[in-house]
Design a protein around this motif. Structure first.
Motif, short mmCIF file in Angstrom:
data_model
loop_
_atom_site.label_atom_id
_atom_site.label_comp_id
_atom_site.label_asym_id
_atom_site.label_seq_id
_atom_site.Cartn_x
_atom_site.Cartn_y
_atom_site.Cartn_z
N VAL A 57 11.98 29.63 -29.38
CA VAL A 57 12.31 30.34 -28.16
C VAL A 57 12.23 29.33 -27.03
N ILE A 58 13.22 29.34 -26.15
CA ILE A 58 13.15 28.53 -24.95
C ILE A 58 13.15 29.46 -23.74
N LEU A 59 12.67 28.94 -22.65
CA LEU A 59 12.60 29.71 -21.41
C LEU A 59 13.86 29.45 -20.60
N GLY A 60 14.54 30.53 -20.22
CA GLY A 60 15.76 30.40 -19.43
C GLY A 60 15.51 30.50 -17.93
N ARG A 61 14.54 31.36 -17.55
CA ARG A 61 14.26 31.56 -16.13
C ARG A 61 12.92 32.27 -15.99
N SER A 62 12.23 32.02 -14.89
CA SER A 62 10.98 32.72 -14.60
C SER A 62 10.94 33.13 -13.13
N GLU A 63 10.30 34.27 -12.88
CA GLU A 63 10.07 34.77 -11.52
C GLU A 63 8.60 35.08 -11.39
N ILE A 64 8.04 34.84 -10.20
CA ILE A 64 6.65 35.15 -9.92
C ILE A 64 6.57 35.85 -8.56
N GLY A 111 5.47 39.21 -12.77
CA GLY A 111 6.46 38.18 -13.09
C GLY A 111 7.40 38.62 -14.17
N LYS A 112 8.39 37.78 -14.39
CA LYS A 112 9.40 38.05 -15.42
C LYS A 112 9.93 36.72 -15.94
N SER A 113 10.17 36.68 -17.25
CA SER A 113 10.80 35.51 -17.88
C SER A 113 11.98 35.96 -18.71
N VAL A 114 13.04 35.17 -18.67
CA VAL A 114 14.16 35.36 -19.58
C VAL A 114 13.95 34.35 -20.71
N CYS A 115 13.82 34.85 -21.93
CA CYS A 115 13.57 34.02 -23.10
C CYS A 115 14.82 34.01 -23.97
N ILE A 116 15.08 32.87 -24.61
CA ILE A 116 16.29 32.70 -25.40
C ILE A 116 15.92 32.25 -26.81
N SER A 117 16.39 32.98 -27.80
CA SER A 117 16.20 32.59 -29.19
C SER A 117 17.01 31.32 -29.42
N TYR A 118 16.37 30.29 -29.99
CA TYR A 118 16.99 28.96 -29.98
C TYR A 118 16.84 28.25 -31.32
N ASP A 119 17.91 27.60 -31.73
CA ASP A 119 17.94 26.77 -32.94
C ASP A 119 17.77 25.32 -32.50
N TYR A 120 16.57 24.77 -32.71
CA TYR A 120 16.29 23.40 -32.30
C TYR A 120 17.01 22.36 -33.16
N THR A 121 17.40 22.73 -34.37
CA THR A 121 18.13 21.80 -35.23
C THR A 121 19.54 21.57 -34.71
N ASN A 122 20.20 22.65 -34.28
CA ASN A 122 21.58 22.54 -33.81
C ASN A 122 21.71 22.60 -32.29
#
Length: 149
Positions: A57-64, A111-122
């Motif tokens: 998972v990578i972080l796309g955006r965060s708000e505080i 706060g809020k975060s947008v999380c993205i399911s991520y393939d680190y290999t590709n």
């Protein structure tokens, strides 16, 4: 972002470290993202049981939203929940509370975060794995999650 704590099942205590404090004795504004991260990782381990060997998972955006200061001697906890699930991204919302001497809780930060399911290999986003998607939905109540599929 809802501040109604009744909508949150997951809660974790967050330790305040001396290095979190600024020159005025408050938790530095830069540290709140670390608190969100601690809570998020605990949630993914304890509730979602994310399979890190398949996808990350990578972080796309965060708000505080800073509402009240937190001091070095305060006891705090972070509530969080998944609030939206899309194809490859999902939102996690947070409420940081100060715990009073009688167990009462005072909201200090949201706060809020947008999380993205991520393939680190590709090096690309991928659909949220079905098992992890279902666990988030089941835990955080289907009526409270916006499904944008």
């Amino acid at each position: 972002m809802t501040k109604d704590l009744a909508n949150y099942k997951y809660r974790t205590v967050i330790p305040i470290r001396f290095s979190d404090i600024d020159a005025y004795g408050n938790v530095s504004n830069t540290i709140y993202l670390s608190y969100f991260e601690i809570a998020r990782l605990s949630y993914w381990k304890e509730v979602v049981d994310w399979d890190w060997s398949s996808y990350g998972v990578i972080l796309g955006r965060s708000e505080i939203n800073y509402l009240k200061p937190i001091k070095v001697d305060d006891q705090i906890a972070c509530y969080l929940r998944t609030s939206r699930i899309g194809n490859s991204s999902f939102d996690v919302i947070y409420v940081v509370v100060k715990i009073g001497p009688n167990g009462e809780e005072e909201i200090c930060t949201t706060g809020k975060s947008v999380c993205i399911s991520y393939d680190y290999t590709n090096y690309k986003s991928v659909p949220i794995p079905q098992r992890e998607r279902q666990r988030m939905i089941e835990y955080d109540e289907p009526g409270l999650i916006t499904n944008t599929n």
